[in-house]
Design a protein around this motif. Sequence first.
Motif, PDB file in Angstrom:
ATOM      1  N   GLY A  67       0.569  -1.077  -0.290  1.00 25.66           N
ATOM      2  CA  GLY A  67       0.078  -0.009  -0.135  1.00 25.66           C
ATOM      3  C   GLY A  67       0.684   1.165  -0.015  1.00 25.66           C
ATOM      4  O   GLY A  67       0.185   2.510  -0.165  1.00 25.66           O
ATOM      5  N   ALA A  68       2.010   1.260   0.056  1.00 26.56           N
ATOM      6  CA  ALA A  68       2.752   2.349   0.096  1.00 26.56           C
ATOM      7  C   ALA A  68       2.985   3.023  -1.435  1.00 26.56           C
ATOM      8  O   ALA A  68       2.812   2.341  -2.486  1.00 26.56           O
ATOM      9  N   GLN A  69       3.428   4.096  -1.706  1.00 28.37           N
ATOM     10  CA  GLN A  69       3.498   4.804  -3.032  1.00 28.37           C
ATOM     11  C   GLN A  69       4.905   5.071  -3.156  1.00 28.37           C
ATOM     12  O   GLN A  69       5.229   5.530  -4.371  1.00 28.37           O
ATOM     13  N   ALA A  70       5.746   4.964  -2.405  1.00 25.04           N
ATOM     14  CA  ALA A  70       7.374   5.222  -2.492  1.00 25.04           C
ATOM     15  C   ALA A  70       7.947   4.522  -1.407  1.00 25.04           C
ATOM     16  O   ALA A  70       7.272   4.123  -0.261  1.00 25.04           O
ATOM     17  N   VAL A  71       9.152   4.428  -1.394  1.00 25.47           N
ATOM     18  CA  VAL A  71       9.818   3.701  -0.320  1.00 25.47           C
ATOM     19  C   VAL A  71      11.214   4.749  -0.066  1.00 25.47           C
ATOM     20  O   VAL A  71      11.444   5.563  -0.738  1.00 25.47           O
ATOM     21  N   LYS A  72      11.791   4.263   1.210  1.00 26.00           N
ATOM     22  CA  LYS A  72      12.913   5.153   1.572  1.00 26.00           C
ATOM     23  C   LYS A  72      14.030   4.041   1.889  1.00 26.00           C
ATOM     24  O   LYS A  72      13.484   2.937   2.403  1.00 26.00           O
ATOM     25  N   LEU A  73      15.084   4.590   1.704  1.00 26.53           N
ATOM     26  CA  LEU A  73      16.321   3.903   2.323  1.00 26.53           C
ATOM     27  C   LEU A  73      17.524   4.535   2.728  1.00 26.53           C
ATOM     28  O   LEU A  73      17.537   5.758   2.278  1.00 26.53           O
ATOM     29  N   GLU A  74      18.291   3.986   3.366  1.00 22.54           N
ATOM     30  CA  GLU A  74      19.488   4.690   4.275  1.00 22.54           C
ATOM     31  C   GLU A  74      20.821   4.760   3.298  1.00 22.54           C
ATOM     32  O   GLU A  74      20.897   3.347   2.984  1.00 22.54           O
ATOM     33  N   GLY A  75      21.331   5.348   3.492  1.00 23.36           N
ATOM     34  CA  GLY A  75      23.043   5.546   2.958  1.00 23.36           C
ATOM     35  C   GLY A  75      23.022   6.479   1.853  1.00 23.36           C
ATOM     36  O   GLY A  75      22.191   6.931   1.242  1.00 23.36           O
ATOM     37  N   GLY A  76      24.372   6.660   1.557  1.00 24.70           N
ATOM     38  CA  GLY A  76      24.752   7.763   0.218  1.00 24.70           C
ATOM     39  C   GLY A  76      25.287   7.375  -0.824  1.00 24.70           C
ATOM     40  O   GLY A  76      24.417   6.281  -1.384  1.00 24.70           O
ATOM     41  N   SER A  77      26.499   7.508  -1.334  1.00 21.72           N
ATOM     42  CA  SER A  77      26.821   7.037  -2.556  1.00 21.72           C
ATOM     43  C   SER A  77      26.840   5.359  -2.691  1.00 21.72           C
ATOM     44  O   SER A  77      26.637   4.778  -3.783  1.00 21.72           O
ATOM     45  N   ARG A  79      24.711   3.615  -1.736  1.00 20.77           N
ATOM     46  CA  ARG A  79      23.449   2.890  -2.286  1.00 20.77           C
ATOM     47  C   ARG A  79      22.715   3.323  -3.502  1.00 20.77           C
ATOM     48  O   ARG A  79      21.708   3.212  -3.706  1.00 20.77           O
ATOM     49  N   ALA A  80      23.643   4.165  -4.420  1.00 22.53           N
ATOM     50  CA  ALA A  80      23.126   4.772  -5.665  1.00 22.53           C
ATOM     51  C   ALA A  80      22.889   3.691  -6.426  1.00 22.53           C
ATOM     52  O   ALA A  80      21.772   3.791  -7.184  1.00 22.53           O
ATOM     53  N   GLU A  81      23.462   2.567  -6.457  1.00 21.93           N
ATOM     54  CA  GLU A  81      23.058   1.426  -7.217  1.00 21.93           C
ATOM     55  C   GLU A  81      21.561   0.994  -7.035  1.00 21.93           C
ATOM     56  O   GLU A  81      20.817   0.695  -7.859  1.00 21.93           O
ATOM     57  N   ALA A  82      21.311   0.561  -5.640  1.00 18.67           N
ATOM     58  CA  ALA A  82      20.225   0.213  -5.476  1.00 18.67           C
ATOM     59  C   ALA A  82      18.652   0.974  -5.397  1.00 18.67           C
ATOM     60  O   ALA A  82      18.004   0.837  -6.373  1.00 18.67           O
TER      61      ALA A  82
END
Length: 281
Positions: free
Chosen positions: A112-122, A124-127
Motif C-alpha cells: 500500500g505504499a506509494q514510495a519507499v525510503k532507504l538509508e545510505g549515500g553513494s 546505495r546509488a546502485e540500489a
Amino acid sequence: MSERRLSVPAIRSSKRSNGDEPLVMVTAYDEPSARFVDAAGVDMILVGDSVGNTVLGFNDTLHVTIEMMVHHTAAVARAQPDALIIGDLPWMSYHVSSTQAVESAAMLIRAGAQAVKLEGGSNRAEAVRAIVDAEIPVMGHIGLTPQSVNAMGGYRVQGKSIEAAEELRAGARALEEAGCFGLVLEGVPEALGAAVTAERSIPTIGIGAGPRTDGQVLVFHDILGLGNRTPAKFVRVYADIGSQITTALQEFCGDVRAGTFPGEDESYATSEKLSEHLEHE
Ligand code: KIV
C-alpha cells in the motif's frame, strides 16, 4: 486510488527556495495513527522502521524485517490517507543485491505504499537506480542513519568534520543523480543541512538538521509524548498523551475496583418479563 494531497512529482519539485511551503512528514505504524496523522494534514506519512523502537520494543531498528514493514505498511494503507505513504526499507532488505532491493521495495508497494525510503549515500546509488528503474519512487536518507548504529559507534551527529561533511554532500549528489525524489537529512549540523538543501534540486526533509531544510519529519510517538525514553535534542514534544493514557486507565481500574463501573448507562436494559422470570427462579 485516493486523491493524494501531494503526488511524487509535486514533492520532487517542492523547494522553499522556489517559494514553496515547507513539507511535513510524520511517521505512523497502524490504522489509527495513520488516521490521526492524515487528519492533521501532513504531506507524507512515513511507515518508518522506527516501528522497531516505538512499537515493537526493540532497542534499535536492526531487528525489523521486511515482513514486519509489510504488516505495518498495510495497516497504515487501510486508513486510506490523502497523504503520500512512504514505506521504509529495513536493514538487510536492500544491501545484498539490486534484485533484492527491487523485490523488497515491491513488497512495500504491494502493501500500500506509494514510495519507499532507504538509508545510505553513494554506496546505495546502485540500489536506488534499480528501484527507480522498476517505477518505484525512492526517498534517500543520509546523515545519522540508525541502521548504521554499529558502524557509527552509536547515535551521533554526522558530518561534523570537513571530510565527513564533504562525504555527506557527495552522497546527497549521488542519490539525486540516481533518481531519488527527496532526501531525509538526519542529525547533521544546521549549516550542513542548509548547504545540502541549497545545492540539491530535490527537497530535503530534516530531522535534527536545522530549520533551513525544505521540510521536517518527526516520529509520531515523540511528538505526542508516547516514548519510553528522553527524546533526542531535535524533538519538540507537543503533547503528553502518555500521561493522559495512564491517568485514564488508572481511573478505569479505580472504577472497576470501587464497583462504579459499569453503571446503568453502560448496561443493557432488562425487560420486566425477563426480570420477573430471573427473580423467581
Ligand atoms: O524510521 C524512521 O522513523 C525514520 C525517520 C526518523 C526519518 O527514518
